[in-house]
Design a protein around this motif. Structure first.
Motif, PDB file in Angstrom:
ATOM      1  N   ALA A  90      10.245  12.108   0.129  1.00  0.00           N
ATOM      2  CA  ALA A  90      10.282  13.213   1.077  1.00  0.00           C
ATOM      3  C   ALA A  90      10.034  12.652   2.470  1.00  0.00           C
ATOM      4  N   PRO A  91      10.514  13.350   3.490  1.00  0.00           N
ATOM      5  CA  PRO A  91      10.210  12.904   4.849  1.00  0.00           C
ATOM      6  C   PRO A  91       8.731  13.111   5.171  1.00  0.00           C
ATOM      7  N   ALA A  92       8.238  12.351   6.118  1.00  0.00           N
ATOM      8  CA  ALA A  92       6.834  12.446   6.508  1.00  0.00           C
ATOM      9  C   ALA A  92       6.476  13.869   6.925  1.00  0.00           C
ATOM     10  N   SER A  93       7.406  14.577   7.533  1.00  0.00           N
ATOM     11  CA  SER A  93       7.141  15.945   7.985  1.00  0.00           C
ATOM     12  C   SER A  93       6.840  16.893   6.825  1.00  0.00           C
ATOM     13  N   SER A  94       7.307  16.586   5.636  1.00  0.00           N
ATOM     14  CA  SER A  94       7.037  17.420   4.461  1.00  0.00           C
ATOM     15  C   SER A  94       5.675  17.101   3.831  1.00  0.00           C
ATOM     16  N   ILE A  95       5.110  15.967   4.178  1.00  0.00           N
ATOM     17  CA  ILE A  95       3.853  15.510   3.580  1.00  0.00           C
ATOM     18  C   ILE A  95       2.679  15.749   4.524  1.00  0.00           C
ATOM     19  N   PHE A  96       2.907  15.546   5.796  1.00  0.00           N
ATOM     20  CA  PHE A  96       1.849  15.530   6.803  1.00  0.00           C
ATOM     21  C   PHE A  96       0.925  16.746   6.738  1.00  0.00           C
ATOM     22  N   GLY A  97       1.481  17.939   6.617  1.00  0.00           N
ATOM     23  CA  GLY A  97       0.686  19.164   6.608  1.00  0.00           C
ATOM     24  C   GLY A  97      -0.270  19.265   5.436  1.00  0.00           C
ATOM     25  N   HIS A  98       0.074  18.634   4.322  1.00  0.00           N
ATOM     26  CA  HIS A  98      -0.802  18.661   3.146  1.00  0.00           C
ATOM     27  C   HIS A  98      -2.067  17.823   3.352  1.00  0.00           C
ATOM     28  N   VAL A  99      -2.008  16.916   4.324  1.00  0.00           N
ATOM     29  CA  VAL A  99      -3.153  16.053   4.611  1.00  0.00           C
ATOM     30  C   VAL A  99      -3.857  16.506   5.892  1.00  0.00           C
ATOM     31  N   ASN A 100      -3.089  16.924   6.872  1.00  0.00           N
ATOM     32  CA  ASN A 100      -3.625  17.298   8.183  1.00  0.00           C
ATOM     33  C   ASN A 100      -4.370  18.633   8.151  1.00  0.00           C
ATOM     34  N   ASN A 101      -4.132  19.446   7.124  1.00  0.00           N
ATOM     35  CA  ASN A 101      -4.818  20.723   6.962  1.00  0.00           C
ATOM     36  C   ASN A 101      -5.875  20.552   5.876  1.00  0.00           C
ATOM     37  N   LEU A 102      -7.137  20.662   6.244  1.00  0.00           N
ATOM     38  CA  LEU A 102      -8.222  20.392   5.302  1.00  0.00           C
ATOM     39  C   LEU A 102      -8.240  21.364   4.125  1.00  0.00           C
ATOM     40  N   LYS A 103      -7.853  22.604   4.346  1.00  0.00           N
ATOM     41  CA  LYS A 103      -7.796  23.559   3.226  1.00  0.00           C
ATOM     42  C   LYS A 103      -6.692  23.176   2.249  1.00  0.00           C
TER      43      LYS A 103
END
Length: 176
Positions: free
Chosen positions: A39-52
């Motif tokens: 997957a592109p980084a943009s599809s992964i980033f939010g799963h890590v950048n959002n603590l919840k």
């Protein structure tokens, strides 16, 4: 009596040697694990950048379903923070704050484990042709405590498998 004195002397020399060797060991311990995610980084980033969102793939929450998680008003990006409290010895009490967030490239966090000390962790995202290599790393200063220095030799074995599990769960979440 002479035998006991010799035995005691050997014991003291052994202890002194172990302490001296400890100060020759690295003062810093680090762990890093990587995984390729389709997957592109943009599809992964939010799963890590959002603590919840971390709750969906965290390797530690299974250890104590009763862990108490508390989030700050900001839960995503720089300044986002959370704390946890658990009586389970492998979860414990601590806090985490995202100290740096570069979209789709890198996230840095400051960890505080209370009496067990502090550490810095990071996630790096390297995208190539729609596949993103995600690296999860951890670094801690072991200080001058000789026991901590010896512990530093084993930290990869303690933390590494959890990082592998977390990255595997993150991959399944994003790819699924």
């Amino acid at each position: 009596m002479r035998f006991l004195k010799r035995l005691f002397a050997i014991f003291v020399v052994l202890i002194l040697a172990l302490v001296a060797i400890a100060y020759a060991l690295p003062r810093e311990a680090s762990v890093a694990r990587s995984i390729d995610i389709n997957a592109p980084a943009s599809s992964i980033f939010g799963h890590v950048n959002n603590l919840k969102a971390n709750e969906e793939w965290s390797p530690w929450l299974d250890r104590d379903p009763e862990v108490v998680l508390t989030y700050s008003d900001i839960t995503e990006g720089e300044g986002a923070s959370m704390s946890w409290a658990s009586e389970h010895p492998q979860v414990g009490v601590g806090s985490m704050e995202i100290s740096k967030s570069i979209e789709n490239q890198r996230i840095e966090t400051a960890l505080d484990f209370g009496e067990q000390g502090t550490a810095d962790a990071y996630f790096e995202f390297a995208e190539n042709g729609g596949i993103t290599n995600v690296t999860w790393g951890f670094t801690t200063d072991l200080g001058m405590n000789p026991m901590s220095r010896w512990f530093g030799l084993m930290i990869d074995g303690f933390v590494g498998p959890d990082y592998e599990l977390g990255l595997t769960r993150l991959k399944a979440l994003v790819e699924g």
